[in-house]
Design an enzyme around this catalytic site. Structure first.
Site, mmCIF file in Angstrom:
data_model
loop_
_atom_site.group_PDB
_atom_site.id
_atom_site.type_symbol
_atom_site.label_atom_id
_atom_site.label_comp_id
_atom_site.label_asym_id
_atom_site.label_seq_id
_atom_site.Cartn_x
_atom_site.Cartn_y
_atom_site.Cartn_z
ATOM 1 N N MET A 30 0.853 -1.191 0.000
ATOM 2 C CA MET A 30 0.000 0.000 0.000
ATOM 3 C C MET A 30 0.894 1.249 0.000
ATOM 4 O O MET A 30 0.481 2.327 0.434
ATOM 5 C CB MET A 30 -0.931 -0.005 1.212
ATOM 6 C CG MET A 30 -1.889 -1.192 1.201
ATOM 7 S SD MET A 30 -3.402 -0.900 2.136
ATOM 8 C CE MET A 30 -2.762 -0.633 3.761
ATOM 9 N N GLY A 31 2.134 1.106 -0.479
ATOM 10 C CA GLY A 31 3.047 2.250 -0.511
ATOM 11 C C GLY A 31 3.566 2.566 0.881
ATOM 12 O O GLY A 31 3.570 1.702 1.763
ATOM 13 N N HIS A 37 9.463 -3.570 3.276
ATOM 14 C CA HIS A 37 8.978 -3.785 1.899
ATOM 15 C C HIS A 37 10.156 -4.042 0.958
ATOM 16 O O HIS A 37 10.100 -4.916 0.095
ATOM 17 C CB HIS A 37 8.248 -2.538 1.379
ATOM 18 C CG HIS A 37 6.999 -2.185 2.118
ATOM 19 N ND1 HIS A 37 6.895 -1.065 2.913
ATOM 20 C CD2 HIS A 37 5.789 -2.795 2.163
ATOM 21 C CE1 HIS A 37 5.678 -1.005 3.420
ATOM 22 N NE2 HIS A 37 4.983 -2.037 2.984
HETATM 23 O O1 PAF Z 1 0.037 -5.806 3.676
HETATM 24 C C1 PAF Z 1 -0.423 -4.869 2.982
HETATM 25 O O2 PAF Z 1 0.223 -3.838 2.740
HETATM 26 C C2 PAF Z 1 -1.834 -4.996 2.422
HETATM 27 O O3 PAF Z 1 -2.677 -5.631 3.311
HETATM 28 C C3 PAF Z 1 -1.869 -5.657 1.036
HETATM 29 C C4 PAF Z 1 -1.415 -7.110 1.073
HETATM 30 C C5 PAF Z 1 -1.000 -4.874 0.051
HETATM 31 C C6 PAF Z 1 -3.306 -5.647 0.495
HETATM 32 O O4 PAF Z 1 -3.783 -4.347 0.351
#
Ligand code: PAF
Length: 283
Positions: A30-31, A37
């Site tokens: 979700m950025g 990440h």
């Molecule tokens: O973990 C996240 O950032 C969110 O839950 C995901 C998997 C991108 C779904 O919107």
């Protein structure tokens, strides 16, 4: 790094890659990217020939009164961070592509998703499983890369994929922590300096659990009580739940044997944080 917006374009690209023999890993985000990440992107590149990162703040997984409006968004910074990494496609769908006005189909796992995070945040996992399904249908990856920080999300998505015969394999990356133990989270930016100091109580409660379990403690109630006490030392911490669980079913365990998932959710002021650790009680 190619930027694609429309799900159909995304699928066309994936199919052409697969046609030429490449495997594809999807890292959904979700950025508001952080090193957690970025470590998932590196993991994706180790496991597949092509890496797709999706960036979409999914309104359906935020409940009423949650932080959808204030969720941190900095597209430029996210793009900058990803451009130093082996990312082939940045998939940037917009809300009207994924949830057109007449949208009316939901994907819901109805067992694990009712517990813990799901009990505290009704409809959260329905939003997650729906968007992940849509992303999987758009990208058609061989691998789906998820962070262990959201342990229950991993379990719910795995179950949903198994139930729906979605063929991609789920690969998880370990939790990435600050030097004092705080698990990285996009929501850490909400913490004031004082709250940031207090937030270390989550990882310290887990470290206390690890110490007790490796010292031979076999009663989950004793360990959970000590974890509660550690959280209770912080003036602005309010425990939502703490649990010792079977890592597959998310059911509470009554003895500490084999791998146990210790997890907790704590409000530090206005910010709700989660953390977990899988501890081998036989090690
Ligand atoms: O973990 C996240 O950032 C969110 O839950 C995901 C998997 C991108 C779904 O919107």
């Amino acid at each position: 790094m190619l930027h694609l917006r429309e799900p159909e374009q995304m699928r066309e690209w994936s199919r052409s890659q697969r046609h030429s023999g490449s495997t594809i890993a999807l890292v959904p985000t979700m950025g508001a990217l952080h090193d957690g990440h970025l470590s998932l992107v590196s993991l994706a590149a180790e496991h597949a020939d092509r890496v797709v990162v999706s960036l979409f703040v999914n309104p359906a997984q935020f409940g009423e009164g949650e932080d959808l409006a204030s969720y941190p968004r900095d597209r430029e910074r996210d793009v900058r961070l990803l451009s130093d990494l082996p990312v082939d496609v940045l998939f940037l769908p917009v809300e009207s592509d994924l949830y057109p006005e007449d949208y009316s189909t939901w994907v819901e796992e109805t067992s694990i998703s009712r517990l813990w995070e799901g009990a505290a945040r009704p409809e959260h996992f329905r939003g997650v499983t729906t968007i992940v399904t849509r992303l999987l249908l758009a990208v058609e990856p061989d691998l789906l890369i998820l962070g262990q920080k959201d342990a229950q999300q991993v379990a719910v998505v795995r179950k949903m994929m198994r139930d729906l015969l979605i063929p991609a394999e789920v690969v998880t990356g370990p939790i990435v922590r600050e030097s004092d133990g705080l698990a990285l989270s996009s929501r850490n930016v909400y913490l004031s300096e004082d709250e940031r100091g207090q937030a270390v109580c989550l990882s310290e409660a887990l470290a206390e659990a690890r110490r007790l379990v490796s010292g031979g403690e076999g009663d989950p109630a004793v360990v959970l009580q000590r974890m509660r006490e550690r959280v209770g030392q912080e003036p602005d911490a309010r425990l939502d739940y703490v649990a010792a669980l079977d890592p597959l079913t998310f059911d509470p365990v009554d003895t500490l044997r084999g791998n146990i998932l210790f997890c907790l959710a704590v409000h530090i002021g206005e910010t709700r944080l989660i953390d977990n650790d899988i501890i081998d009680a036989e090690a």
